[in-house]
Design a protein around this motif. Sequence first.
Motif, PDB file in Angstrom:
ATOM      1  N   ILE A   1      24.420 -64.376   6.854  1.00 47.56           N
ATOM      2  CA  ILE A   1      25.400 -63.961   5.842  1.00 47.56           C
ATOM      3  C   ILE A   1      26.799 -64.134   6.427  1.00 47.56           C
ATOM      4  CG2 ILE A   1      26.238 -62.036   4.441  1.00 47.56           C
ATOM      5  CD1 ILE A   1      23.359 -60.875   4.649  1.00 47.56           C
ATOM      6  N   GLU A   2      27.683 -64.759   5.683  1.00 54.57           N
ATOM      7  CA  GLU A   2      29.035 -65.026   6.165  1.00 54.57           C
ATOM      8  C   GLU A   2      29.732 -63.735   6.598  1.00 54.57           C
ATOM      9  OE1 GLU A   2      28.126 -68.095   2.899  1.00 54.57           O
ATOM     10  OE2 GLU A   2      27.867 -65.936   3.184  1.00 54.57           O
ATOM     11  N   SER A   3      30.645 -63.891   7.559  1.00 49.07           N
ATOM     12  CA  SER A   3      31.272 -62.724   8.187  1.00 49.07           C
ATOM     13  C   SER A   3      32.606 -62.339   7.561  1.00 49.07           C
ATOM     14  CB  SER A   3      31.488 -62.986   9.681  1.00 49.07           C
ATOM     15  OG  SER A   3      32.340 -64.103   9.867  1.00 49.07           O
ATOM     16  N   SER A   4      33.154 -63.148   6.651  1.00 47.19           N
ATOM     17  CA  SER A   4      34.541 -62.955   6.208  1.00 47.19           C
ATOM     18  C   SER A   4      34.662 -62.432   4.775  1.00 47.19           C
ATOM     19  CB  SER A   4      35.295 -64.284   6.308  1.00 47.19           C
ATOM     20  OG  SER A   4      34.715 -65.233   5.402  1.00 47.19           O
ATOM     21  N   ILE A   5      33.568 -61.946   4.201  1.00 48.25           N
ATOM     22  CA  ILE A   5      33.611 -61.611   2.773  1.00 48.25           C
ATOM     23  C   ILE A   5      33.400 -60.120   2.509  1.00 48.25           C
ATOM     24  CG2 ILE A   5      33.027 -63.896   1.885  1.00 48.25           C
ATOM     25  CD1 ILE A   5      30.107 -63.101   1.872  1.00 48.25           C
ATOM     26  N   GLY A   6      33.554 -59.314   3.547  1.00 47.71           N
ATOM     27  CA  GLY A   6      33.566 -57.872   3.359  1.00 47.71           C
ATOM     28  C   GLY A   6      32.220 -57.228   3.116  1.00 47.71           C
ATOM     29  N   VAL A   7      31.137 -57.862   3.545  1.00 47.74           N
ATOM     30  CA  VAL A   7      29.814 -57.256   3.397  1.00 47.74           C
ATOM     31  C   VAL A   7      29.654 -56.137   4.436  1.00 47.74           C
ATOM     32  CG1 VAL A   7      27.324 -57.651   3.421  1.00 47.74           C
ATOM     33  CG2 VAL A   7      28.865 -59.438   2.573  1.00 47.74           C
ATOM     34  N   HIS A   8      29.259 -54.958   3.978  1.00 42.15           N
ATOM     35  CA  HIS A   8      28.989 -53.839   4.895  1.00 42.15           C
ATOM     36  C   HIS A   8      27.651 -54.099   5.571  1.00 42.15           C
ATOM     37  CE1 HIS A   8      29.035 -49.773   6.469  1.00 42.15           C
ATOM     38  NE2 HIS A   8      27.803 -49.601   6.006  1.00 42.15           N
ATOM     39  N   LYS A   9      27.649 -54.206   6.901  1.00 41.05           N
ATOM     40  CA  LYS A   9      26.453 -54.622   7.620  1.00 41.05           C
ATOM     41  C   LYS A   9      26.007 -53.558   8.616  1.00 41.05           C
ATOM     42  CE  LYS A   9      27.651 -59.519   7.233  1.00 41.05           C
ATOM     43  NZ  LYS A   9      28.054 -60.745   7.955  1.00 41.05           N
ATOM     44  N   VAL A  10      24.704 -53.296   8.619  1.00 41.75           N
ATOM     45  CA  VAL A  10      24.115 -52.296   9.510  1.00 41.75           C
ATOM     46  C   VAL A  10      22.823 -52.861  10.080  1.00 41.75           C
ATOM     47  CG1 VAL A  10      23.064 -50.006   9.655  1.00 41.75           C
ATOM     48  CG2 VAL A  10      25.113 -50.348   8.256  1.00 41.75           C
ATOM     49  N   ALA A  11      22.600 -52.667  11.378  1.00 42.43           N
ATOM     50  CA  ALA A  11      21.340 -53.055  12.015  1.00 42.43           C
ATOM     51  C   ALA A  11      20.822 -51.881  12.841  1.00 42.43           C
ATOM     52  CB  ALA A  11      21.539 -54.278  12.906  1.00 42.43           C
ATOM     53  N   MET A  12      19.573 -51.529  12.624  1.00 41.52           N
ATOM     54  CA  MET A  12      18.921 -50.469  13.411  1.00 41.52           C
ATOM     55  C   MET A  12      17.414 -50.607  13.228  1.00 41.52           C
ATOM     56  SD  MET A  12      19.953 -47.137  11.069  1.00 41.52           S
ATOM     57  CE  MET A  12      21.656 -47.197  11.623  1.00 41.52           C
ATOM     58  N   ASN A  13      16.649 -49.731  13.854  1.00 40.21           N
ATOM     59  CA  ASN A  13      15.195 -49.905  13.842  1.00 40.21           C
ATOM     60  C   ASN A  13      14.584 -49.523  12.489  1.00 40.21           C
ATOM     61  OD1 ASN A  13      14.368 -47.056  13.771  1.00 40.21           O
ATOM     62  ND2 ASN A  13      15.133 -46.944  15.884  1.00 40.21           N
TER      63      ASN A  13
END
Length: 272
Positions: free
Chosen positions: A112-124
Motif C-alpha cells: 500500500i502506498e505510503s503517501s496517501i494518509g492510510v492509518h497503518k498498524v502492525a501487530m500479532n
Amino acid sequence: MGKIERVFIIGWDGAGNFVRAAHTPNLDRLISSGTFAFNAQTVSPTISAQCWGALLHGVGPDKHGLTNERASEFTYPDDSMYPSIFRIVHNGIPDAKMAAFSVWNPINHGIIESSIGVHKVAMNDRELPLAAAAYIRENPDLKLMFIGLDLPDAAGHQYGYNTPEQLQAIEETDAHTGIILRAIEESGIFEDSLIIVVSDHGGGGEHPQQHGSDHPSDKTIFWGCAGPGIQQGASLQGDFFITDTAEVVIRALGLDTPDNWEAKLPEGLFQV
C-alpha cells in the motif's frame, strides 16, 4: 439497493478453501447473508506478496511486480501505472479515512502506498483484532479498511496445510474476525458496509508445509462478501479471481477503475 458507505476487507492468510472443514460461526453468518465462492482462484506464484498485491492493485504479479522480498524492503512506488485501491479511493475522495491493520507488515508499507494518509498498524494476531475493533469504534466514518490476519498461514507452515492444527488456527481466526464484526455492528455501520472475507492462497499442494505452486490446493481460495445489494446465501457465479476483488471494492464505492486493470466485476454480484 442500499448505498454502500464503506468497505472492509478481512484477509485470512493461507486459509485457502480449507475453511469448509473448520468450525467458523462468524464466517458462516456472513456466508448466509452474502455471496460466497469456495472455488475462487488466486494468482501464480501462490506467494503472499504476489497474491495480496493482485487483490489490492487489480493486476497480476507480472504487472504489479511485488514479491515478499520487494514488499519487505521497499515502499510501493507512488507513480506506478497500477495504483492500489487505497490510492484510487484517495484520488476520488481526498478526505476519505482509510486504514490497514496487518500482522504481516509488508502489506502496510510495501504493497500500500505510503503517501496517501492510510492509518497503518502492525501487530500479532491476538492483539490486532482488538486494535482494529477499537479503531472502528473511534472512526465509524472510515471509507476503506484492510485487516490481514496470519494464523492460518503460520500454522500451515508449522504443521501442514489442511491439518487439524491448521483448522484450529482457522477457527481462532474466525473468532478474531468476530471481534471485528462486533465492532462494526456496535458502531452502527454494519447495515451500510460491504464486508469482504478472503484468503490469499492455500498450501500443501507440492509440499505439506509450503505453498507457491499451481497445485489446486495452493491456488484455490475462498472469497465472499456481504452488504447492501448483495444476494443473501448465494454462490458466486462464474470464474472469480483474487484480482477481481479490487474491482468489487472500487465499484462498490462508486468510483471509476483504471482501464489497465485486469480485475473484472462478477456478473450479478450487485443486485439492481
